[in-house]
Structures are given as structure tokens and as C-alpha cells.
Design a protein around this motif. Structure first.
Motif, PDB file in Angstrom:
ATOM      1  N   HIS A  83      57.809 -32.844 -33.289  1.00  0.00           N
ATOM      2  CA  HIS A  83      57.619 -32.373 -34.662  1.00  0.00           C
ATOM      3  C   HIS A  83      57.826 -33.512 -35.656  1.00  0.00           C
ATOM      4  O   HIS A  83      58.615 -34.430 -35.411  1.00  0.00           O
ATOM      5  N   SER A  84      57.130 -33.440 -36.783  1.00  0.00           N
ATOM      6  CA  SER A  84      57.293 -34.449 -37.828  1.00  0.00           C
ATOM      7  C   SER A  84      58.733 -34.490 -38.323  1.00  0.00           C
ATOM      8  O   SER A  84      59.343 -33.453 -38.571  1.00  0.00           O
ATOM      9  N   GLY A  85      59.284 -35.693 -38.432  1.00  0.00           N
ATOM     10  CA  GLY A  85      60.649 -35.841 -38.931  1.00  0.00           C
ATOM     11  C   GLY A  85      61.720 -35.782 -37.865  1.00  0.00           C
ATOM     12  O   GLY A  85      62.909 -35.912 -38.168  1.00  0.00           O
ATOM     13  N   SER A  86      61.323 -35.622 -36.590  1.00  0.00           N
ATOM     14  CA  SER A  86      62.327 -35.542 -35.520  1.00  0.00           C
ATOM     15  C   SER A  86      62.877 -36.922 -35.150  1.00  0.00           C
ATOM     16  O   SER A  86      63.930 -37.019 -34.509  1.00  0.00           O
ATOM     17  N   GLY A  87      62.164 -37.986 -35.542  1.00  0.00           N
ATOM     18  CA  GLY A  87      62.683 -39.343 -35.311  1.00  0.00           C
ATOM     19  C   GLY A  87      62.000 -40.115 -34.210  1.00  0.00           C
ATOM     20  O   GLY A  87      62.603 -41.002 -33.602  1.00  0.00           O
ATOM     21  N   LYS A  88      60.728 -39.841 -33.955  1.00  0.00           N
ATOM     22  CA  LYS A  88      60.002 -40.539 -32.882  1.00  0.00           C
ATOM     23  C   LYS A  88      59.942 -42.041 -33.125  1.00  0.00           C
ATOM     24  O   LYS A  88      60.239 -42.843 -32.240  1.00  0.00           O
ATOM     25  N   THR A  89      59.536 -42.413 -34.342  1.00  0.00           N
ATOM     26  CA  THR A  89      59.416 -43.840 -34.663  1.00  0.00           C
ATOM     27  C   THR A  89      60.784 -44.516 -34.634  1.00  0.00           C
ATOM     28  O   THR A  89      60.912 -45.662 -34.193  1.00  0.00           O
ATOM     29  N   SER A  90      61.821 -43.801 -35.068  1.00  0.00           N
ATOM     30  CA  SER A  90      63.183 -44.364 -35.046  1.00  0.00           C
ATOM     31  C   SER A  90      63.659 -44.595 -33.614  1.00  0.00           C
ATOM     32  O   SER A  90      64.323 -45.598 -33.321  1.00  0.00           O
ATOM     33  N   VAL A  91      63.330 -43.674 -32.714  1.00  0.00           N
ATOM     34  CA  VAL A  91      63.673 -43.853 -31.293  1.00  0.00           C
ATOM     35  C   VAL A  91      62.965 -45.100 -30.755  1.00  0.00           C
ATOM     36  O   VAL A  91      63.572 -45.930 -30.054  1.00  0.00           O
ATOM     37  N   ALA A  92      61.679 -45.239 -31.098  1.00  0.00           N
ATOM     38  CA  ALA A  92      60.930 -46.424 -30.659  1.00  0.00           C
ATOM     39  C   ALA A  92      61.553 -47.703 -31.212  1.00  0.00           C
ATOM     40  O   ALA A  92      61.680 -48.704 -30.497  1.00  0.00           O
ATOM     41  N   GLU A  93      61.981 -47.674 -32.488  1.00  0.00           N
ATOM     42  CA  GLU A  93      62.601 -48.860 -33.096  1.00  0.00           C
ATOM     43  C   GLU A  93      63.902 -49.228 -32.378  1.00  0.00           C
ATOM     44  O   GLU A  93      64.195 -50.406 -32.166  1.00  0.00           O
ATOM     45  N   SER A  94      64.692 -48.209 -31.998  1.00  0.00           N
ATOM     46  CA  SER A  94      65.936 -48.461 -31.254  1.00  0.00           C
ATOM     47  C   SER A  94      65.654 -49.121 -29.914  1.00  0.00           C
ATOM     48  O   SER A  94      66.354 -50.045 -29.496  1.00  0.00           O
ATOM     49  N   ILE A  95      64.618 -48.623 -29.239  1.00  0.00           N
ATOM     50  CA  ILE A  95      64.247 -49.189 -27.937  1.00  0.00           C
ATOM     51  C   ILE A  95      63.795 -50.638 -28.095  1.00  0.00           C
ATOM     52  O   ILE A  95      64.180 -51.519 -27.318  1.00  0.00           O
ATOM     53  N   GLY A 113      61.854 -33.642  -8.942  1.00  0.00           N
ATOM     54  CA  GLY A 113      61.497 -32.556  -9.857  1.00  0.00           C
ATOM     55  C   GLY A 113      60.858 -33.048 -11.147  1.00  0.00           C
ATOM     56  O   GLY A 113      59.917 -32.448 -11.660  1.00  0.00           O
ATOM     57  N   VAL A 114      61.385 -34.169 -11.666  1.00  0.00           N
ATOM     58  CA  VAL A 114      60.819 -34.733 -12.903  1.00  0.00           C
ATOM     59  C   VAL A 114      59.390 -35.200 -12.657  1.00  0.00           C
ATOM     60  O   VAL A 114      58.487 -34.943 -13.449  1.00  0.00           O
ATOM     61  N   LYS A 115      59.180 -35.874 -11.531  1.00  0.00           N
ATOM     62  CA  LYS A 115      57.852 -36.425 -11.247  1.00  0.00           C
ATOM     63  C   LYS A 115      56.820 -35.331 -10.974  1.00  0.00           C
ATOM     64  O   LYS A 115      55.650 -35.484 -11.327  1.00  0.00           O
ATOM     65  N   ASP A 116      57.241 -34.217 -10.357  1.00  0.00           N
ATOM     66  CA  ASP A 116      56.254 -33.163 -10.095  1.00  0.00           C
ATOM     67  C   ASP A 116      56.196 -32.113 -11.207  1.00  0.00           C
ATOM     68  O   ASP A 116      55.437 -31.151 -11.145  1.00  0.00           O
ATOM     69  N   GLY A 117      57.037 -32.294 -12.238  1.00  0.00           N
ATOM     70  CA  GLY A 117      56.966 -31.407 -13.397  1.00  0.00           C
ATOM     71  C   GLY A 117      57.835 -30.170 -13.326  1.00  0.00           C
ATOM     72  O   GLY A 117      57.849 -29.369 -14.265  1.00  0.00           O
ATOM     73  N   SER A 118      58.571 -29.977 -12.238  1.00  0.00           N
ATOM     74  CA  SER A 118      59.405 -28.772 -12.124  1.00  0.00           C
ATOM     75  C   SER A 118      60.739 -28.924 -12.856  1.00  0.00           C
ATOM     76  O   SER A 118      61.469 -27.952 -13.033  1.00  0.00           O
ATOM     77  N   ILE A 119      61.072 -30.162 -13.277  1.00  0.00           N
ATOM     78  CA  ILE A 119      62.295 -30.407 -14.047  1.00  0.00           C
ATOM     79  C   ILE A 119      61.944 -31.196 -15.308  1.00  0.00           C
ATOM     80  O   ILE A 119      61.196 -32.176 -15.253  1.00  0.00           O
ATOM     81  N   CYS A 120      62.480 -30.731 -16.440  1.00  0.00           N
ATOM     82  CA  CYS A 120      62.328 -31.458 -17.717  1.00  0.00           C
ATOM     83  C   CYS A 120      63.716 -31.911 -18.151  1.00  0.00           C
ATOM     84  O   CYS A 120      64.500 -31.107 -18.673  1.00  0.00           O
ATOM     85  N   PRO A 121      64.087 -33.189 -17.922  1.00  0.00           N
ATOM     86  CA  PRO A 121      65.437 -33.649 -18.237  1.00  0.00           C
ATOM     87  C   PRO A 121      65.672 -33.748 -19.745  1.00  0.00           C
ATOM     88  O   PRO A 121      64.738 -34.025 -20.508  1.00  0.00           O
ATOM     89  N   VAL A 122      66.918 -33.536 -20.132  1.00  0.00           N
ATOM     90  CA  VAL A 122      67.274 -33.608 -21.554  1.00  0.00           C
ATOM     91  C   VAL A 122      68.285 -34.734 -21.760  1.00  0.00           C
ATOM     92  O   VAL A 122      69.357 -34.741 -21.150  1.00  0.00           O
ATOM     93  N   PHE A 123      67.916 -35.675 -22.625  1.00  0.00           N
ATOM     94  CA  PHE A 123      68.813 -36.750 -23.044  1.00  0.00           C
ATOM     95  C   PHE A 123      69.164 -36.519 -24.512  1.00  0.00           C
ATOM     96  O   PHE A 123      68.558 -35.681 -25.187  1.00  0.00           O
ATOM     97  N   CYS A 124      70.128 -37.278 -25.005  1.00  0.00           N
ATOM     98  CA  CYS A 124      70.468 -37.138 -26.422  1.00  0.00           C
ATOM     99  C   CYS A 124      71.069 -38.438 -26.928  1.00  0.00           C
ATOM    100  O   CYS A 124      71.418 -39.335 -26.149  1.00  0.00           O
ATOM    101  N   GLY A 125      71.189 -38.538 -28.243  1.00  0.00           N
ATOM    102  CA  GLY A 125      71.759 -39.736 -28.841  1.00  0.00           C
ATOM    103  C   GLY A 125      71.413 -39.796 -30.311  1.00  0.00           C
ATOM    104  O   GLY A 125      71.037 -38.785 -30.919  1.00  0.00           O
ATOM    105  N   ASP A 126      71.510 -40.982 -30.867  1.00  0.00           N
ATOM    106  CA  ASP A 126      71.195 -41.166 -32.280  1.00  0.00           C
ATOM    107  C   ASP A 126      70.447 -42.484 -32.443  1.00  0.00           C
ATOM    108  O   ASP A 126      71.006 -43.565 -32.215  1.00  0.00           O
ATOM    109  N   ALA A 127      69.163 -42.380 -32.813  1.00  0.00           N
ATOM    110  CA  ALA A 127      68.318 -43.574 -32.891  1.00  0.00           C
ATOM    111  C   ALA A 127      68.730 -44.504 -34.025  1.00  0.00           C
ATOM    112  O   ALA A 127      68.598 -45.722 -33.902  1.00  0.00           O
ATOM    113  N   HIS A 128      69.245 -43.956 -35.118  1.00  0.00           N
ATOM    114  CA  HIS A 128      69.617 -44.805 -36.258  1.00  0.00           C
ATOM    115  C   HIS A 128      70.764 -45.757 -35.909  1.00  0.00           C
ATOM    116  O   HIS A 128      70.867 -46.849 -36.459  1.00  0.00           O
ATOM    117  N   ASN A 129      71.645 -45.322 -34.976  1.00  0.00           N
ATOM    118  CA  ASN A 129      72.781 -46.156 -34.565  1.00  0.00           C
ATOM    119  C   ASN A 129      72.625 -46.714 -33.154  1.00  0.00           C
ATOM    120  O   ASN A 129      73.544 -47.356 -32.645  1.00  0.00           O
TER     121      ASN A 129
END
Length: 690
Positions: A17-29, A243-259
Motif C-alpha cells: 500500500h502507498s505510504g507503507s515504506g517500500k522505498t524506505s526499506v529499499a534505502e535501508s538495504i 514452504g516459502v519456495k513452494d508458496g505454502s508459507i509466507c514468512p513475516v519479518f519486521c523492523g524500522d526502515a528509517h533507523n
């Protein structure tokens, strides 16, 4: 950057969704992988991937951008896509080049329409799905509420991997549920392992969620889970990876891209969790006979690549972004464009990081790069070796449903506008341009108001052309409802050779889009050599109707009598007489106005069916029926006047919060209701007087 084998390349699209921080995550990476020396910020307009002037001005991504990074001997091609629905064409391009969708979710707002659409698009494209809950340093962020929301929306495949330990609203510590270790982050960039915090029963509950997800990956593990036996760490890691590779598992990570909090854990896990370009295996293409063929990800195979994005810049020229599926692209091997059949000579190859470019010797199988100055190649084209001609799947763009008329500020600049729009449409195929020959307007279509607003801004910034948008005119028509006869007599005597033509014509309604002309003159009242002139006079006359000046259709005209003068009659006089007969007869033939009617197919959530049907009725439309769609939505079928549809795109976005879409196409002309027709006629007369 060195060349990598396909099994060490990850192609990851950042979506959400717009405003979720996609570009900020990319900048952190980019910052953590040392591609950039400082952490770019959207608010300061200095990010690597939102480099376009419009993006900096709007502080939002409006086009897909690419950046490669290296992490733990793995090349990760980041593909940052727009979150605004009006720029969904960029998402389609990013998805075509990616193998994994990294779906960024706001830790404050949780699952939004953009999240649902990203998951749906990734599923349709067959991509691996990974969630990243962002912005946890915000005091209003609620990770565990968002996590439960993800599970409730997308099912038990949602599996926690990294979770925060929150103290006084601050999320500085993150627990990795794979290795059961905790890491503490500080704003100066320091990271240190710390003792596992006391999270009570919550930690065990999260570990149990992982075990449930792992149990679904094989019958052996499911049996072990049912029997209450503990999984070994190796079984958990292998189970999640599978499971991730065959699509049966969707892993969830978290953090803060600004920091940059916990971004390193995301990267560490992606290197072994996310499928490599080689893992995704082959694509099915089509050979020159139309038969399906397998195109495997293999450096030594015949070259086949898909063009997933085009940039047309006034200064650097044309740049085609490609993903090589098979073989490798080099400057010493020409490629065939399978759409045009023409050979493209490759003079240079580039690696692109935002707007920065660097030369590379080749683009290997599974990798992404760019080729400058391919004159005839467009987005969606397949480039392949002459030794094995194959067409790969193109890009499935959303339909462009919002149309406006575009007018240059200076008269005479129409050609300049058309040429500039053609270049913008080359970059963004969701921009459609056409000339309406009936209304004499240039029409531009896009995905919404914001989309066309950017088009106008780019005309000014890139091509120095001022233009404005207006509601398009409607191509009304006129017809008659009863049969009449009328005389047209033209006589002009001014001394010497005069002009004389006299005709009697019968006008009647007829099922035709054109004029049907016949004659049944007897006794030579009108000589045969004047028949074409009479028809020409009528054809010229029907271009302007008697009510409001719109073209007249649905008429049969029969010439049945008249008279002539052996000296003064001419083709011009009979042509004029015919037009007089038209002007005398049509007003008495019960003329009426016709309007174009279109077929509407609106795909909306079940809860919005009533809203859409009510709106169709308000817009003088007729609901024809409804049926369920494949994706759990409902399709409302209706017929609606074209004149009532100019802002329907805005309505459907607002009422469905962006979930809905529609298709609209012309079907026929119908009579306009009397009260509506009167307003149209008055407006047309006022415009004609001006």
C-alpha cells in the motif's frame, strides 16, 4: 559488481500500500549493503530510487526503479514499485521481472487495500510472498495486532520469523524465532546480541505458529506434529525454506526502515529463504509455430529475455530494462525482436541503480540490466537469439479507464503534444492516446486523476509544453422518426447563364449508420447525370443535423421527382437543391437526438454491489445482471450512456477504497430522453454561436 550465477541472484519486488515504506526499506538495504554512503529520506528528496522530479515533488513513487545490492555472496536485484493505485502499471512491470514479492505493511495501519492487491497480484504471477511489517519505532505501531490481521486476512500460511520486544512503546529489540536469539539495535547503527527477553506465553505461541506452518510442508512432519513430537532446528529451517519456495508459507519479518532496525535480519534470511532465479526454474514460451516451449534459466542456453520497462529521456535517449531468462546478453551477439521480426544490435550493456548507470560485459541468465538505444523495442517485447526464436509472456497491464480531452495552451501545438504523449506512452503503456474524428479532440486515457495530472506535469517538465485537461465532448448523433417528402428548388437568375435545380425527395427512418440513397424518377424529370450531384448534396448536408449540428444517421432518401432547365441546370444547382430539400424536410420528420451507450462491467466487492447498482441508475443506466468473479468479487453488468461515465473511475475507487475496477466499451446509439436532449441542444447552440 561481479557477475553472479543464477542460483546466487534474487529478484525481489517491493510492493504494498502507498505510504507503507517500500522505498524506505529499499534505502535501508542500499545503505546497509554499502551501495550508498548515507541513508536517503523521502522527505528530503534524496533517495536513490525516487529520483524522478515528479516523485521528489509528490514524495511518492510513481514509476518502477531498480537497484542491485550484494549481501553475503548473493546479488539482490531490488525492484521498487509504486503503491498509488493510479500507477499500478509499474507494479505489473516489477512483478514481471521479480521472483519474490516483498510485501511491505505499515506497523501502524496494518493490512490495507494495497496489501490485498499486492498479495493477489503476486499469487497470480506465481511469486513467493514475504511480509515485512515496517515502522515499528513509531509509538502508534502495533506489530502483534498487525500480525493477527495478516493471519486473519491471508490464512495460516502467514508465519512469524522476526518479532519485536516492545518496552514503553519502543521496539529496539528483535527476536529471531529461527535461531532463538535476540538483537538490540540503537539509532547510531550499532547492533548487539542480547539475552532473550521474557515475553511470557507470547513467544511460545509464535513458535507454535511456525511449527503449524512447517507441519503443512510434508506428511512426515505433519504426523510428527500431531503426535506432539518436537521438531529439530534443522527440520524447522528446512521446512520453512521449502514452504516459502513452494508458496505454502509466507514468512513475516519486521523492523524500522528509517533507523535500519532488523533490516539485516531480513537480508540474512532472504539469502537462504527466497528462491533464486535458478530455483524459480523455467518459463513456458511460444515458438514461431505457436507451440509451447520450455525456456530454462541457463547461462549456456540460447538467449531469451523480456523487456519489462522502458525509459525515454530527452537527454540520455531510450533505455530498455531487461530480465534475461535464458542464455546471456552480450554486445557481440545480435538479438531478434519477436514482435517486429527485426534484428537489434546491442552496442552497450548497463547495470542500473536508480538513475546511476555503469557498464557491464553481459547480462546473465536470471539477472536484470538495461540496454540503451534499441530503436523499435517496446515494453513487453521478447528479445531472443536467432538460433531459437521464442516469445515469452508479456506484461498484463490494468485497463486505462479514465479519459480526458487534452488541449495545448498555444494553438498550433497539437503535433508537439501528440509527439510528447507518444514518448510518455512509450515509457508507460497504461497511457493511451487517440484522436476522436467526430469531436475533433485528442483524448488521453490513464488509470486515474493523479495519473493524468502527472502526464500534464511531465509534458511541462520534460518537453516544455503547457497543456490542460477537459471533460471530453460526447459524439451525439441525430436521426428522424417519421417519413416526409420535401421539395428543394434552387433558382438564380442574374443575367446571362443562370442556375436551376428542382428536386422532390422522400426522407424516411432506416436502419443504417450511413445515408441510403435511391431514386425512382420517371420520365426524365431529373436527368440521370444529376443523380450523383443530388446524393453529394445530401451527404454534405447530413454532416450537420438540424437540432444541434450533430451528424444525422439512420436515413433513407429517395429522389422521386423534380425538374430541370436545359441551359441553366448544373451539378452545382442540383447539389444545392438537394441540401434545400434536406433543410425543408428534416425538421418535419420528427428529428431526435441519439447518444452513445456503452457496456459496463464493474468488478467490485460483494458489499459494494448496492452502491454500484444505485449509481448506475443515477447515471441513467440499466443493470443487466451480476455474477461472481474468479477472485471472490462480484461483476455488475450494465448499459450506461457514455455522457454519464466521465467520472465513474473516481466514484468506483472511492466507494470500494481502490478494490474495484471496471471495463467500459461502446455498443450502440440510443435516443436521448426529451428533458436531457433539450439541455444538450441548448448547450450545442450556445457553443456554435460562440
Amino acid at each position: 559488481m561481479k557477475q553472479y550465477d543464477a542460483n546466487k541472484i534474487l529478484n525481489i519486488a517491493l510492493v504494498g500500500h502507498s505510504g507503507s515504506g517500500k522505498t524506505s526499506v529499499a534505502e535501508s538495504i542500499l545503505y546497509l549493503s554499502k551501495v550508498t554512503e548515507r541513508l536517503g529520506k523521502i522527505s528530503e528528496g534524496n533517495t536513490t530510487l525516487d529520483f524522478d522530479a515528479e516523485e521528489i515533488k509528490r514524495q511518492a513513487s510513481i514509476m518502477t526503479a531498480v537497484a542491485p545490492v550484494e549481501w553475503k555472496n548473493t546479488k539482490i536485484n531490488l525492484i521498487d514499485t509504486p503503491g498509488l493505485f493510479d500507477f499500478a502499471g509499474g507494479v505489473a512491470e516489477g512483478m514481471r521481472a521479480a521472483d519474490t514479492a516483498l510485501i511491505v505493511v505499515s506497523g501502524k495501519d496494518g493490512v490495507n487495500v494495497g496489501t490485498e492487491k499486492a498479495v493477489s497480484a503476486a499469487t497470480k504471477a506465481g511469486l513467493t510472498k514475504v511480509f515485512f511489517v515496517n515502522g515499528l519505532c513509531d509509538e502508534d505501531a502495533r506489530f502483534y495486532r498487525v500480525f493477527e490481521n495478516l493471519k486473519a486476512t491471508f490464512g495460516p500460511s502467514v508465519c512469524p520469523v522476526v518479532v519485536p520486544y516492545i518496552v514503553d512503546g519502543q521496539a529496539n529489540t528483535y527476536v529471531n524465532l529461527f535461531d532463538y536469539k535476540a538483537y538490540e539495535y540503537s539509532t547510531d547503527g550499532a547492533v548487539k546480541q542480547t539475552a532473550l527477553p521474557d515475553m511470557g506465553n507470547r513467544l511460545e505461541g509464535l513458535r507454535e505458529a511456525i511449527k503449524e506452518a512447517v507441519a503443512e510442508t510434508s506428511e512426515e512432519l505433519l504426523e510428527k506434529f500431531i503426535m506432539g513430537e518436537e521438531f529439530t532446528p534443522e527440520e524447522i529451517i528446512l521446512g520453512v525454506s521449502k514452504g516459502v519456495k513452494d508458496g505454502s508459507i509466507c514468512p513475516v519479518f519486521c523492523g524500522d526502515a528509517h533507523n535500519t532496525f532488523a533490516i539485516d535480519q531480513l537480508l540474512n534470511s532472504l539469502t537462504w529463504l527466497a528462491p533464486s532465479a535458478a530455483d524459480k526454474g523455467s518459463e513456458i514460451g511460444v515458438d514461431i509455430n505457436g507451440d509451447p516451449v520450455e525456456v530454462s534459466v541457463n547461462d549456456s542456453g540460447a538467449t531469451a529475455a523480456i523487456v519489462f520497462k522502458t525509459v525515454s529521456d530527452p537527454f540520455i535517449g531510450r533505455l530498455s530494462y531487461v530480465k534475461t531468462v535464458s542464455g546471456k546478453i552480450t554486445t557481440d551477439a545480435p538479438l531478434i525482436n519477436m514482435r517486429t521480426g527485426e534484428q537489434e544490435r546491442i552496442t552497450k550493456l548497463l547495470s542500473v541503480c536508480g538513475k546511476k548507470q555503469s557498464d557491464v560485459s553481459c547480462i546473465c541468465a536470471g539477472d536484470i540490466g538495461a540496454i540503451p538505444k534499441l530503436s523499435t523495442t517496446k515494453t513487453g517485447d521478447t528479445l531472443c537469439s536467432p538460433l531459437r526464436k521464442v516469445v515469452l509472456d508479456g506484461i498484463d497491464y490494468p485497463a486505462s479507464s479514465y479519459t480526458m480531452a487534452i488541449y495545448p495552451a498555444k494553438k498550433g501545438d497539437e503535433d508537439k503534444v501528440a509527439q510528447a504523449l507518444s514518448k510518455l506512452a512509450d515509457e508507460d503503456p497504461t497511457i493511451k492516446v487517440e484522436n476522436n474524428h467526430e469531436t475533433h479532440e485528442m483524448l488521453v486515457s490513464g488509470l486515474g486523476e493523479q495519473h493524468l495530472d502527472v502526464v500534464i506535469s511531465r509534458l511541462k517538465s520534460k518537453y516544455n509544453i503547457d497543456a490542460s485537461l477537459q471533460k471530453p465532448k460526447v459524439a451525439y448523433r441525430e436521426t428522424i422518426r417519421k417519413k416526409v417528402s420535401a421539395q428543394g428548388r434552387y433558382k438564380k437568375q442574374s443575367g446571362g447563364h443562370g442556375q436551376f435545380g428542382d428536386v422532390w425527395i422522400e426522407f424516411e427512418p432506416w436502419d443504417t449508420d450511413d445515408l441510403v440513397f435511391e431514386e425512382r424518377v420517371v420520365g426524365g424529370a431529373v436527368p440521370k447525370n444529376f443523380f450523383p450531384a443530388v446524393e453529394k448534396g445530401l451527404r454534405d448536408s447530413i454532416k450537420k443535423g438540424v437540432l444541434a449540428g450533430y451528424p444525422t444517421v439512420g436515413i433513407k432518401a429517395t429522389l422521386y421527382d423534380g425538374s430541370y432547365h436545359p441551359v441553366d441546370s448544373s451539378e452545382m444547382s442540383f447539389k444545392t437543391a438537394a441540401s434545400l430539400a434536406y433543410k425543408n424536410g428534416i425538421p418535419n420528420a420528427n428529428p431526435t437526438l441519439l447518444e452513445p451507450i456503452g457496456s459496463l462491467k464493474a468488478c467490485v466487492p460483494d458489499s459494494n454491489m448496492g452502491d454500484v447498482m444505485g449509481e448506475v441508475n443515477k447515471r441513467r443506466g440499466r443493470v443487466l445482471g451480476m455474477y461472481p468473479d474468479d477472485n471472490g468479487m462480484q461483476v455488475v453488468e450494465a448499459e450506461v450512456p457514455v455522457a454519464e461515465m466521465s467520472d465513474f473511475s473516481t466514484f468506483i475507487k472511492q466507494v470500494t477504497q481502490g478494490r474495484g475496477s471496471y471495463e467500459f466499451s461502446f455498443v450502440r446509439y440510443e435516443e436521448v430522453p426529451e428533458n436531457v436532449a433539450q439541455k444538450i441542444i441548448e448547450k450545442a447552440k450556445a457553443e456554435n454561436q460562440e
